[in-house]
Design an enzyme around this catalytic site. Structure first.
Site, PDB file in Angstrom:
ATOM      1  N   ASN A   1      -6.249  12.237  -9.158  1.00  0.00           N
ATOM      2  CA  ASN A   1      -7.420  12.235  -8.276  1.00  0.00           C
ATOM      3  C   ASN A   1      -7.169  13.120  -7.068  1.00  0.00           C
ATOM      4  O   ASN A   1      -6.099  13.705  -6.922  1.00  0.00           O
ATOM      5  CB  ASN A   1      -7.771  10.803  -7.862  1.00  0.00           C
ATOM      6  CG  ASN A   1      -6.607  10.134  -7.160  1.00  0.00           C
ATOM      7  OD1 ASN A   1      -6.203  10.555  -6.086  1.00  0.00           O
ATOM      8  ND2 ASN A   1      -6.035   9.107  -7.790  1.00  0.00           N
TER       9      ASN A   1
ATOM     10  N   LYS B   1       2.412  18.418 -26.961  1.00  0.00           N
ATOM     11  CA  LYS B   1       1.160  18.900 -26.375  1.00  0.00           C
ATOM     12  C   LYS B   1       0.009  18.704 -27.362  1.00  0.00           C
ATOM     13  O   LYS B   1       0.123  19.095 -28.530  1.00  0.00           O
ATOM     14  CB  LYS B   1       1.327  20.373 -26.020  1.00  0.00           C
ATOM     15  CG  LYS B   1       0.198  20.925 -25.207  1.00  0.00           C
ATOM     16  CD  LYS B   1       0.447  22.367 -24.823  1.00  0.00           C
ATOM     17  CE  LYS B   1      -0.838  22.952 -24.259  1.00  0.00           C
ATOM     18  NZ  LYS B   1      -0.791  24.397 -24.188  1.00  0.00           N
TER      19      LYS B   1
ATOM     20  N   ASP C   1      -6.886   3.628 -11.950  1.00  0.00           N
ATOM     21  CA  ASP C   1      -7.287   2.306 -12.475  1.00  0.00           C
ATOM     22  C   ASP C   1      -7.022   2.216 -13.968  1.00  0.00           C
ATOM     23  O   ASP C   1      -6.875   1.124 -14.512  1.00  0.00           O
ATOM     24  CB  ASP C   1      -8.775   2.067 -12.201  1.00  0.00           C
ATOM     25  CG  ASP C   1      -9.038   1.913 -10.709  1.00  0.00           C
ATOM     26  OD1 ASP C   1      -8.183   1.300 -10.035  1.00  0.00           O
ATOM     27  OD2 ASP C   1     -10.068   2.423 -10.224  1.00  0.00           O
TER      28      ASP C   1
ATOM     29  N   LYS D   1     -14.003  -6.438  -1.825  1.00  0.00           N
ATOM     30  CA  LYS D   1     -12.607  -6.174  -2.223  1.00  0.00           C
ATOM     31  C   LYS D   1     -11.615  -6.993  -1.404  1.00  0.00           C
ATOM     32  O   LYS D   1     -10.607  -7.471  -1.924  1.00  0.00           O
ATOM     33  CB  LYS D   1     -12.304  -4.682  -1.989  1.00  0.00           C
ATOM     34  CG  LYS D   1     -12.009  -3.951  -3.262  1.00  0.00           C
ATOM     35  CD  LYS D   1     -11.957  -2.472  -3.054  1.00  0.00           C
ATOM     36  CE  LYS D   1     -12.980  -1.826  -3.960  1.00  0.00           C
ATOM     37  NZ  LYS D   1     -12.975  -0.384  -3.912  1.00  0.00           N
TER      38      LYS D   1
ATOM     39  N   ASP E   1      -3.109  -3.855 -10.885  1.00  0.00           N
ATOM     40  CA  ASP E   1      -3.561  -3.689  -9.514  1.00  0.00           C
ATOM     41  C   ASP E   1      -2.398  -4.089  -8.606  1.00  0.00           C
ATOM     42  O   ASP E   1      -2.062  -5.267  -8.477  1.00  0.00           O
ATOM     43  CB  ASP E   1      -4.803  -4.552  -9.255  1.00  0.00           C
ATOM     44  CG  ASP E   1      -5.463  -4.164  -7.947  1.00  0.00           C
ATOM     45  OD1 ASP E   1      -4.771  -4.157  -6.911  1.00  0.00           O
ATOM     46  OD2 ASP E   1      -6.667  -3.852  -7.966  1.00  0.00           O
ATOM     47  N   ILE E   2      -1.758  -3.088  -8.015  1.00  0.00           N
ATOM     48  CA  ILE E   2      -0.515  -3.315  -7.260  1.00  0.00           C
ATOM     49  C   ILE E   2      -0.747  -4.241  -6.081  1.00  0.00           C
ATOM     50  O   ILE E   2      -0.018  -5.215  -5.866  1.00  0.00           O
ATOM     51  CB  ILE E   2       0.061  -1.963  -6.777  1.00  0.00           C
ATOM     52  CG1 ILE E   2       0.327  -1.046  -7.976  1.00  0.00           C
ATOM     53  CG2 ILE E   2       1.331  -2.172  -5.968  1.00  0.00           C
ATOM     54  CD1 ILE E   2       0.698   0.380  -7.624  1.00  0.00           C
TER      55      ILE E   2
ATOM     56  N   LYS F   1      -9.383  -9.307  -3.747  1.00  0.00           N
ATOM     57  CA  LYS F   1      -7.954  -8.981  -3.827  1.00  0.00           C
ATOM     58  C   LYS F   1      -7.118  -9.856  -2.895  1.00  0.00           C
ATOM     59  O   LYS F   1      -5.902  -9.680  -2.811  1.00  0.00           O
ATOM     60  CB  LYS F   1      -7.732  -7.495  -3.509  1.00  0.00           C
ATOM     61  CG  LYS F   1      -8.447  -6.552  -4.484  1.00  0.00           C
ATOM     62  CD  LYS F   1      -7.930  -5.131  -4.350  1.00  0.00           C
ATOM     63  CE  LYS F   1      -8.703  -4.193  -5.265  1.00  0.00           C
ATOM     64  NZ  LYS F   1      -7.895  -3.084  -5.763  1.00  0.00           N
TER      65      LYS F   1
ATOM     66  N   PHE G   1      -6.960  -0.364   1.456  1.00  0.00           N
ATOM     67  CA  PHE G   1      -7.920   0.683   1.805  1.00  0.00           C
ATOM     68  C   PHE G   1      -9.038   0.647   0.777  1.00  0.00           C
ATOM     69  O   PHE G   1      -8.800   0.306  -0.395  1.00  0.00           O
ATOM     70  CB  PHE G   1      -7.261   2.061   1.767  1.00  0.00           C
ATOM     71  CG  PHE G   1      -6.593   2.434   3.062  1.00  0.00           C
ATOM     72  CD1 PHE G   1      -7.216   3.283   3.961  1.00  0.00           C
ATOM     73  CD2 PHE G   1      -5.354   1.916   3.380  1.00  0.00           C
ATOM     74  CE1 PHE G   1      -6.606   3.620   5.160  1.00  0.00           C
ATOM     75  CE2 PHE G   1      -4.735   2.246   4.576  1.00  0.00           C
ATOM     76  CZ  PHE G   1      -5.369   3.100   5.471  1.00  0.00           C
TER      77      PHE G   1
HETATM   78  O1  C5P Z   1     -10.066  -1.327  -6.373  1.00  0.00           O
HETATM   79  P1  C5P Z   1      -9.835  -0.147  -5.511  1.00  0.00           P
HETATM   80  O2  C5P Z   1      -8.984   0.901  -6.151  1.00  0.00           O
HETATM   81  O3  C5P Z   1     -11.042   0.452  -4.887  1.00  0.00           O
HETATM   82  O4  C5P Z   1      -9.013  -0.755  -4.286  1.00  0.00           O
HETATM   83  C1  C5P Z   1      -8.393   0.032  -3.340  1.00  0.00           C
HETATM   84  C2  C5P Z   1      -7.178  -0.667  -2.805  1.00  0.00           C
HETATM   85  O5  C5P Z   1      -6.395  -1.233  -3.862  1.00  0.00           O
HETATM   86  C3  C5P Z   1      -6.250   0.306  -2.128  1.00  0.00           C
HETATM   87  O6  C5P Z   1      -5.567  -0.390  -1.094  1.00  0.00           O
HETATM   88  C4  C5P Z   1      -5.310   0.718  -3.244  1.00  0.00           C
HETATM   89  O7  C5P Z   1      -4.085   1.218  -2.765  1.00  0.00           O
HETATM   90  C5  C5P Z   1      -5.153  -0.583  -4.002  1.00  0.00           C
HETATM   91  N1  C5P Z   1      -4.893  -0.441  -5.447  1.00  0.00           N
HETATM   92  C6  C5P Z   1      -3.664  -0.819  -5.968  1.00  0.00           C
HETATM   93  N2  C5P Z   1      -3.430  -0.743  -7.314  1.00  0.00           N
HETATM   94  C7  C5P Z   1      -4.374  -0.294  -8.164  1.00  0.00           C
HETATM   95  C8  C5P Z   1      -5.632   0.102  -7.659  1.00  0.00           C
HETATM   96  C9  C5P Z   1      -5.858   0.017  -6.292  1.00  0.00           C
HETATM   97  O8  C5P Z   1      -2.787  -1.219  -5.203  1.00  0.00           O
HETATM   98  N3  C5P Z   1      -4.109  -0.218  -9.451  1.00  0.00           N
END
Ligand code: C5P
Length: 406
Positions: A208, A287, A277, A335, A304-305, A339, A321
């Site tokens: 991205n 390749k 995601d 969120k 989702d970390i 979260k 963020f």
């Molecule tokens: O769900 P979204 O990606 O919009 O959420 C953003 C927040 O979640 C950010 O703080 C981002 O660093 C964290 N995030 C994460 N792991 C993921 C996706 C998003 O820690 N796989």
């Protein structure tokens, strides 16, 4: 918060050119630097260089009426929180060891209560001379920190011990003395930043537009606030801010593993990374060849970390963020709750907003509260955000827990 007040003493030796780099590094680490040159130093480099790098007129004489009227030498000796002399010549070490006060720099060293560090630089035979060795031993006994010298090629054409350490090495060695007390002193903060790359095959990936600039600015602001900062970073074209430990990763999976490894002892976790995601269900060993007109790609969700960190029983204070293109605040608040975050910083992203820009604006939300941080250069905005994080964190039960353990 203002950085530590440091006098950089420059004495006469060819290594004086490296002192310019040292001043640069110290200023970069937030120090307020006053350069003091001896007469010998001025034979090698000009005061103009140091004035430009430190932002302060250089002091070089005990008898400069105008400079003494602005800040007398005793006042300057009191002003200093650290004196570092680099390069320190054999003659300077001798004069320091024997308590001379025959120029401004030796007088300051005699009149200060601040710690003194010296980085000797001289020909290897001058260094090995019994007089120099005994002066150095005496200085060490009195608590003067002796940095180096290194061994290697010398400007005089000889090889051996006597080379001044490099500016970055000196800056690293005196880093503990530069540490300022801030609202996050003694706190460990773990922050993710930048994009992730999800491999399709050995040469292609999905990623991205995140530049990492905001996360890196936050890491720098955290360090300035006194925190111990670990930055888990995806691939970006940025250098780690001074004093910040960087752990490089590429994929979301690697970021997850690095965060898990670095989490113990963390008081505050900040997820500033733009984590993918979804990742391709499989990474082809070779390749991928083009075949038909259209190609289907199967993708799986990544972990989702931030949610995983926030779900732990021993969770730190968690800041997320939210980069949104529409209904910024509504999505961010949703969120925050989903979260289970303590704070979320939301911004609008789009064609020319936020990603890879140098300015940004944020709306910061928490349960029962909200604050707008207006558009500003990313570092200023990061400092405002870190001040708010420190404020919210101090009112949080986690702060008391970490203080008790810390
Ligand atoms: O769900 P979204 O990606 O919009 O959420 C953003 C927040 O979640 C950010 O703080 C981002 O660093 C964290 N995030 C994460 N792991 C993921 C996706 C998003 O820690 N796989």
């Amino acid at each position: 918060m203002q950085g530590k007040r440091v006098i950089v003493g420059v004495t006469g030796g060819i290594a004086a050119y490296k002192a310019a780099e040292l001043v640069r590094r110290l200023v970069e680490r937030g120090a307020q630097v006053q350069v003091v040159m001896t007469a010998g130093a001025q034979q090698f480099v000009t005061a103009t260089t140091f004035q430009a790098l430190s932002g302060r007129p250089v002091r070089d004489s005990l008898w400069d009426v105008a400079a003494e009227a602005a800040m007398g030498h005793i006042e300057l000796a009191r002003w200093a929180e650290l004196i570092v002399v680099a390069p320190a010549s054999a003659d300077f070490l001798a004069r320091l060891a024997h308590g001379h006060a025959d120029d401004l720099l030796t007088t300051l060293c005699l009149a200060t209560e601040a710690p003194i560090a010296v980085a000797p630089a001289m020909n290897r035979i001058m260094w090995a001379n019994a007089a120099t060795q005994s002066n150095v031993a005496l200085l060490q006994q009195r608590g003067v920190q002796v940095l180096g010298p290194a061994a290697g090629d010398q400007a005089c054409g000889e090889t051996g011990p006597g080379r001044m350490l490099e500016a970055v090495q000196i800056a690293d060695l005196i880093a503990p003395a530069l540490q300022t007390q801030g609202p996050l002193s003694g706190r460990r903060v773990l922050i993710t930043a930048g994009p992730t790359r999800e491999a399709l095959d050995p040469v292609r990936f999905i990623s991205n537009r995140s530049s990492g600039k905001m996360g890196y600015a936050v890491a720098q602001a955290l360090r300035e606030a006194g925190a111990e900062v670990v930055l888990v970073s995806g691939p970006v074209a940025l250098c780690a801010p001074p004093g910040v430990r960087r752990v490089d990763v590429e994929s979301a999976q690697q970021m997850t593993e690095a965060v898990q490894r670095e989490l113990p002892g963390t008081a505050i976790f900040i997820g500033a990374a733009a984590v993918a995601d979804y990742r391709p269900s499989e990474c082809a060993a070779d390749k991928i060849k083009k075949t038909g007109d259209c190609m289907q790609l199967a993708m799986n969700r990544t972990e989702d970390i931030i949610s995983a960190v926030a779900a732990r029983a021993d969770r730190p204070f968690v800041v997320g963020f939210a980069a949104e293109t529409t209904a910024v605040e509504q999505h961010a608040r949703e969120k925050l709750l989903r979260k289970n975050l303590d704070l979320i910083a939301a911004n609008e992203v789009g064609a020319c907003k936020a990603f890879d820009c140098d300015e940004n604006a944020l709306v910061v939300l928490w349960r029962g509260g909200r604050r707008e941080l207006p558009s500003a250069p990313k570092l200023d905005l990061a400092r405002a955000l870190v001040a708010l994080i420190a404020e919210r964190y101090s009112e949080h039960p986690q702060a008391a827990n970490h203080a008790a353990h810390g």
